[in-house]
Design a protein around this motif. Structure first.
Motif, PDB file in Angstrom:
ATOM      1  N   LEU A  23     -24.251   9.149  18.453  1.00 32.83           N
ATOM      2  CA  LEU A  23     -24.419  10.217  17.468  1.00 32.83           C
ATOM      3  C   LEU A  23     -25.292  11.345  17.989  1.00 32.83           C
ATOM      4  CD1 LEU A  23     -24.753   8.377  14.026  1.00 32.83           C
ATOM      5  CD2 LEU A  23     -22.907   9.865  14.810  1.00 32.83           C
ATOM      6  N   VAL A  24     -26.190  11.057  18.941  1.00 33.21           N
ATOM      7  CA  VAL A  24     -27.011  12.136  19.499  1.00 33.21           C
ATOM      8  C   VAL A  24     -26.152  13.097  20.317  1.00 33.21           C
ATOM      9  CG1 VAL A  24     -29.172  10.828  19.518  1.00 33.21           C
ATOM     10  CG2 VAL A  24     -27.768  10.881  21.561  1.00 33.21           C
ATOM     11  N   ASP A  25     -24.922  12.711  20.626  1.00 32.79           N
ATOM     12  CA  ASP A  25     -24.007  13.598  21.342  1.00 32.79           C
ATOM     13  C   ASP A  25     -23.302  14.581  20.410  1.00 32.79           C
ATOM     14  OD1 ASP A  25     -24.556  12.281  23.763  1.00 32.79           O
ATOM     15  OD2 ASP A  25     -23.012  10.777  23.375  1.00 32.79           O
ATOM     16  N   LEU A  26     -23.408  14.369  19.106  1.00 32.93           N
ATOM     17  CA  LEU A  26     -22.692  15.216  18.153  1.00 32.93           C
ATOM     18  C   LEU A  26     -23.197  16.661  18.163  1.00 32.93           C
ATOM     19  CD1 LEU A  26     -20.534  15.483  16.005  1.00 32.93           C
ATOM     20  CD2 LEU A  26     -22.208  14.704  14.312  1.00 32.93           C
ATOM     21  N   ALA A  27     -24.497  16.872  18.062  1.00 36.45           N
ATOM     22  CA  ALA A  27     -25.038  18.244  18.033  1.00 36.45           C
ATOM     23  C   ALA A  27     -24.691  19.013  19.315  1.00 36.45           C
ATOM     24  CB  ALA A  27     -26.541  18.229  17.780  1.00 36.45           C
ATOM     25  N   PRO A  28     -24.908  18.427  20.497  1.00 35.78           N
ATOM     26  CA  PRO A  28     -24.512  19.166  21.704  1.00 35.78           C
ATOM     27  C   PRO A  28     -23.006  19.447  21.764  1.00 35.78           C
ATOM     28  CG  PRO A  28     -25.985  17.375  22.284  1.00 35.78           C
ATOM     29  CD  PRO A  28     -25.633  17.208  20.839  1.00 35.78           C
ATOM     30  N   THR A  29     -22.188  18.547  21.231  1.00 36.63           N
ATOM     31  CA  THR A  29     -20.740  18.749  21.225  1.00 36.63           C
ATOM     32  C   THR A  29     -20.366  19.918  20.320  1.00 36.63           C
ATOM     33  OG1 THR A  29     -20.357  16.404  21.644  1.00 36.63           O
ATOM     34  CG2 THR A  29     -18.508  17.653  20.747  1.00 36.63           C
ATOM     35  N   PRO A  38     -27.452  24.754  23.876  1.00 35.31           N
ATOM     36  CA  PRO A  38     -28.431  23.927  23.153  1.00 35.31           C
ATOM     37  C   PRO A  38     -29.837  24.137  23.702  1.00 35.31           C
ATOM     38  CG  PRO A  38     -27.216  22.580  24.693  1.00 35.31           C
ATOM     39  CD  PRO A  38     -26.622  23.963  24.766  1.00 35.31           C
ATOM     40  N   PRO A  39     -30.849  24.023  22.835  1.00 32.96           N
ATOM     41  CA  PRO A  39     -32.218  24.092  23.339  1.00 32.96           C
ATOM     42  C   PRO A  39     -32.511  22.882  24.227  1.00 32.96           C
ATOM     43  CG  PRO A  39     -32.202  23.605  20.980  1.00 32.96           C
ATOM     44  CD  PRO A  39     -30.779  23.833  21.398  1.00 32.96           C
ATOM     45  N   SER A  40     -33.466  23.009  25.105  1.00 31.69           N
ATOM     46  CA  SER A  40     -33.778  21.926  26.040  1.00 31.69           C
ATOM     47  C   SER A  40     -34.263  20.669  25.334  1.00 31.69           C
ATOM     48  CB  SER A  40     -34.821  22.391  27.052  1.00 31.69           C
ATOM     49  OG  SER A  40     -36.011  22.753  26.382  1.00 31.69           O
ATOM     50  N   SER A  41     -34.755  20.805  24.102  1.00 30.89           N
ATOM     51  CA  SER A  41     -35.276  19.642  23.379  1.00 30.89           C
ATOM     52  C   SER A  41     -34.180  18.770  22.771  1.00 30.89           C
ATOM     53  CB  SER A  41     -36.218  20.113  22.267  1.00 30.89           C
ATOM     54  OG  SER A  41     -35.497  20.931  21.345  1.00 30.89           O
ATOM     55  N   GLN A 142     -42.163  11.666  21.324  1.00 32.53           N
ATOM     56  CA  GLN A 142     -41.456  12.790  20.714  1.00 32.53           C
ATOM     57  C   GLN A 142     -41.806  12.984  19.247  1.00 32.53           C
ATOM     58  OE1 GLN A 142     -37.352  11.981  21.464  1.00 32.53           O
ATOM     59  NE2 GLN A 142     -37.478  12.561  23.601  1.00 32.53           N
ATOM     60  N   VAL A 143     -42.357  11.954  18.625  1.00 34.29           N
ATOM     61  CA  VAL A 143     -42.685  12.059  17.206  1.00 34.29           C
ATOM     62  C   VAL A 143     -43.854  13.020  17.026  1.00 34.29           C
ATOM     63  CG1 VAL A 143     -43.536  10.805  15.192  1.00 34.29           C
ATOM     64  CG2 VAL A 143     -41.825   9.764  16.670  1.00 34.29           C
ATOM     65  N   GLN A 144     -43.636  14.019  16.231  1.00 35.15           N
ATOM     66  CA  GLN A 144     -44.692  14.971  15.926  1.00 35.15           C
ATOM     67  C   GLN A 144     -45.159  14.703  14.500  1.00 35.15           C
ATOM     68  OE1 GLN A 144     -45.838  17.176  18.179  1.00 35.15           O
ATOM     69  NE2 GLN A 144     -44.414  16.310  19.642  1.00 35.15           N
ATOM     70  N   LEU A 145     -46.364  14.206  14.363  1.00 30.80           N
ATOM     71  CA  LEU A 145     -46.889  13.914  13.038  1.00 30.80           C
ATOM     72  C   LEU A 145     -47.489  15.175  12.439  1.00 30.80           C
ATOM     73  CD1 LEU A 145     -48.580  10.480  13.711  1.00 30.80           C
ATOM     74  CD2 LEU A 145     -46.343  10.933  12.747  1.00 30.80           C
ATOM     75  N   GLY A 146     -47.050  15.512  11.248  1.00 32.91           N
ATOM     76  CA  GLY A 146     -47.591  16.665  10.539  1.00 32.91           C
ATOM     77  C   GLY A 146     -48.802  16.261   9.715  1.00 32.91           C
TER      78      GLY A 146
END
Length: 166
Positions: A23-29, A38-41, A142-146
């Motif tokens: 599923l992480v391939d969906l956005a780049p596709t 796509p952004p590098s992130s 990668q988790v950014q805690l707000g």
């Protein structure tokens, strides 16, 4: 895990792809189909080359379950016809570890597609375990805690009913 994805792209003939993707391939596709860089992130990679019949370098596919009442969860990594499933428990504070593997199984999906007969413990388990723990370490970075938010009493009650708050 298997799930169909139907995607129509102008200029590509309809077809079926049996190669596992994530599923992480969906956005780049979708970005690739719209010719948006796509952004590098962004994780994942476009599957359009695969849809065009081009070479698709094999890579690991990860999947994860939510935490269970016993505070464990499972992470699976699939490479080719092998699938490794680790039951993970959060490590105790101050142990220096991020997580602890409390159970593990490795399956040959060609011989056992329903994952009923794990392979015997052997040298293949250690690299799989390491790959899962490295995946967890990357995900944790990668988790950014707000900032903490204050919930109203009504919001807390709704979250408790849903089981999202103890």
């Amino acid at each position: 895990m298997h799930g169909p994805l139907v995607l129509g792209v102008p200029g590509l003939e309809p077809g079926r792809i049996d190669t596992p993707v994530s599923l992480v391939d969906l956005a780049p596709t979708l970005r690739d189909a719209c010719q948006i860089e796509p952004p590098s992130s962004v994780e994942g990679r476009s599957v359009l080359p695969l849809m065009r019949g081009e070479a698709w370098p094999a890579g690991p596919l990860f999947s994860e379950t939510e935490r269970t009442p016993d505070e464990t969860h499972q992470i699976a990594v699939r490479r080719g016809n092998r699938k490794y499933i680790a039951t993970i428990e959060a490590a105790s504070s101050g142990s220096g570890q991020l997580a602890k593997v409390v159970a593990e199984a490795l399956y040959d999906l060609d011989a056992d597609p329903e994952e009923r007969r794990p392979l015997e413990s052997g040298p293949e388990l250690a690299p799989c375990r390491r790959e899962v723990l490295e995946y967890l370490a990357r995900a944790r970075k990668q988790v950014q805690l707000g900032p903490a938010i204050e919930l109203t009493q009504k919001e807390e009650q709704r979250l408790r009913v849903l089981g999202d708050l103890e």
